[in-house]
Design a protein around this motif. Structure first.
Motif, PDB file in Angstrom:
ATOM      1  N   GLY A 153       0.832  -1.198   0.000  1.00  0.00           N
ATOM      2  CA  GLY A 153       0.000   0.000   0.000  1.00  0.00           C
ATOM      3  C   GLY A 153       0.862   1.241   0.000  1.00  0.00           C
ATOM      4  O   GLY A 153       2.090   1.162  -0.096  1.00  0.00           O
ATOM      5  N   ILE A 154       0.231   2.409   0.064  1.00  0.00           N
ATOM      6  CA  ILE A 154       0.964   3.680   0.098  1.00  0.00           C
ATOM      7  C   ILE A 154       0.246   4.646   1.035  1.00  0.00           C
ATOM      8  O   ILE A 154      -0.973   4.860   0.920  1.00  0.00           O
ATOM      9  N   THR A 187       5.123   2.410   1.066  1.00  0.00           N
ATOM     10  CA  THR A 187       5.348   3.854   1.164  1.00  0.00           C
ATOM     11  C   THR A 187       6.817   4.190   0.983  1.00  0.00           C
ATOM     12  O   THR A 187       7.174   5.136   0.275  1.00  0.00           O
ATOM     13  N   ALA A 188       7.671   3.398   1.605  1.00  0.00           N
ATOM     14  CA  ALA A 188       9.108   3.634   1.464  1.00  0.00           C
ATOM     15  C   ALA A 188       9.559   3.426   0.018  1.00  0.00           C
ATOM     16  O   ALA A 188      10.361   4.202  -0.514  1.00  0.00           O
ATOM     17  N   GLY A 191       8.621   6.327  -1.956  1.00  0.00           N
ATOM     18  CA  GLY A 191       9.553   7.415  -1.667  1.00  0.00           C
ATOM     19  C   GLY A 191      10.859   7.250  -2.407  1.00  0.00           C
ATOM     20  O   GLY A 191      11.440   8.230  -2.883  1.00  0.00           O
ATOM     21  N   CYS A 192      11.317   6.018  -2.529  1.00  0.00           N
ATOM     22  CA  CYS A 192      12.537   5.772  -3.314  1.00  0.00           C
ATOM     23  C   CYS A 192      12.348   6.227  -4.764  1.00  0.00           C
ATOM     24  O   CYS A 192      13.283   6.693  -5.407  1.00  0.00           O
ATOM     25  N   VAL A 193      11.129   6.072  -5.267  1.00  0.00           N
ATOM     26  CA  VAL A 193      10.840   6.469  -6.646  1.00  0.00           C
ATOM     27  C   VAL A 193      10.734   7.986  -6.775  1.00  0.00           C
ATOM     28  O   VAL A 193      11.421   8.595  -7.606  1.00  0.00           O
ATOM     29  N   PRO A 326       5.740   5.836   7.527  1.00  0.00           N
ATOM     30  CA  PRO A 326       4.606   6.407   8.262  1.00  0.00           C
ATOM     31  C   PRO A 326       4.398   5.762   9.632  1.00  0.00           C
ATOM     32  O   PRO A 326       3.743   6.316  10.473  1.00  0.00           O
ATOM     33  N   THR A 327       4.938   4.563   9.823  1.00  0.00           N
ATOM     34  CA  THR A 327       4.945   4.011  11.166  1.00  0.00           C
ATOM     35  C   THR A 327       6.143   4.612  11.900  1.00  0.00           C
ATOM     36  O   THR A 327       6.964   5.308  11.314  1.00  0.00           O
TER      37      THR A 327
END
Length: 337
Positions: A153-154, A187-188, A191-193, A326-327
């Motif tokens: 997920g994102i 999500t990470a 973010g890398c993208v 986000p965690t």
């Protein structure tokens, strides 16, 4: 079961259509029910297979178009009859894929000293290790490109992903709820993208601040949740995500997940779907996995037409220390993997 009938035509059972791993599991657990993906021959009508599965008392989990296949659950004693259909090419296990195992990271004093040398901002290092900044200098930053991140997920409300995530869909059995990514891995990866480097992370060492900037900050991302918040997903969920990405106009697919297949030859369902996506003009990037030991490649990295990516060997720092996900922490993942 020696033969079966459909549309008035008698056909012989062909157990060779069952993949070796499925045959072995049926022999060990002959009373179990199995999730399978039934791959049909090119041009074969799904309706015939769907009707036959329902006649056997099976459950249809999904219909696929990126490959001509259906995902079904059937008891072991009903699977031989399904091999009798002339429309059926092969029957594969609908197996689980998982997040890539956590790599080791370099949080030594030397790494920290190197980190503190940069002032006043220290950007996550992965774009610079691969030379993305040189492409930025040439005006190439991902503008016009859409990347489908198929993962856990994102958290698309994240400030560093503002305006980046343009579509999102859940393919697992979960109910979508904030923050849309209970694990944090997807999500990470997003973010890398294309993280925008907006948020200043205070590391408690004034005046040093940390920012995350993706390798292609001009790109757009669509997110498909194909893995649960526990970090696993069925092949059938992943195939649905791949199909959605292609239909949504993604230029690239990114999947940092994997699992050992037997045989590990690139003919499992997820690999077949990615190969089909490649033929549609979508560049598919998949983690190597190392699921069965160092120096190995697991599915879907073993796909015939995918681009398989391994982790960087230069470890700058780890995500949990920087708190980007986000965690509260992302246990042990490198920011430059």
């Amino acid at each position: 079961i020696s033969n079966a009938r459909t549309s008035g035509i008698t056909m012989k059972v062909n157990l060779d259509k069952l993949e070796p791993d499925l045959r072995a599991q049926i022999q060990m657990e002959p009373t179990s029910e199995y999730r399978t993906i039934v791959v049909l021959k090119n041009g074969a009508d799904k309706a015939v297979a769907l009707d036959y599965v329902k006649g056997l008392g099976g459950k249809v989990n999904a219909e696929h178009n990126i490959i001509n296949a259906i995902s079904v659950s059937l008891p072991a004693d009903k699977l031989p009859a399904l091999t009798s259909l002339v429309e059926v090419d092969k029957i594969l296990l609908d197996e689980k894929k998982y997040l890539i195992p956590t790599p080791k990271s370099d949080d030594s004093e030397i790494a920290i000293e190197k980190f503190l040398e940069t002032y006043p901002y220290w950007y996550s290092q992965f774009p610079f290790w691969i030379g993305a900044d040189k492409a930025w200098d040439m005006g190439i930053n991902g503008t016009g490109v859409t990347v489908a991140v198929l993962d856990t997920g994102i958290f698309y409300e994240h400030p560093d992903l503002a305006g980046v995530v343009i579509d999102y869909k859940v393919f697992t059995s979960e109910v979508d709820m904030f923050p849309h990514d209970g694990y944090g891995h997807g999500t990470a990866c997003s973010g890398c993208v294309a993280a925008q480097g907006i948020v200043e992370w205070d590391l408690g060492v004034e005046p040093i601040y940390f920012k995350v900037l993706g390798v292609a900050p001009g790109a757009k991302v669509i997110g498909g949740k194909v893995l649960t918040d526990e970090g696993w997903g069925w092949d059938s969920w992943i195939i649905e995500g791949i199909e959605w990405a292609v239909e949504s106009g993604a230029n690239m697919i990114s999947m940092s997940l994997g699992g050992l297949e037997i045989p590990n030859d690139g003919n499992d369902p997820t690999c077949l779907a990615l190969d089909a996506a490649t033929r549609e003009g979508v560049a598919c990037f998949v983690a190597a996995g190392n699921d069965q030991g160092l120096g190995t490649v697991s599915s879907a990295g073993c796909g015939k037409d995918v681009i398989t990516v391994g982790a960087s060997t230069e470890n700058s720092f780890i995500y949990w220390w920087l708190g980007y996900w986000p965690t509260w922490y992302a246990d042990g993942y490198e920011n430059d993997q």
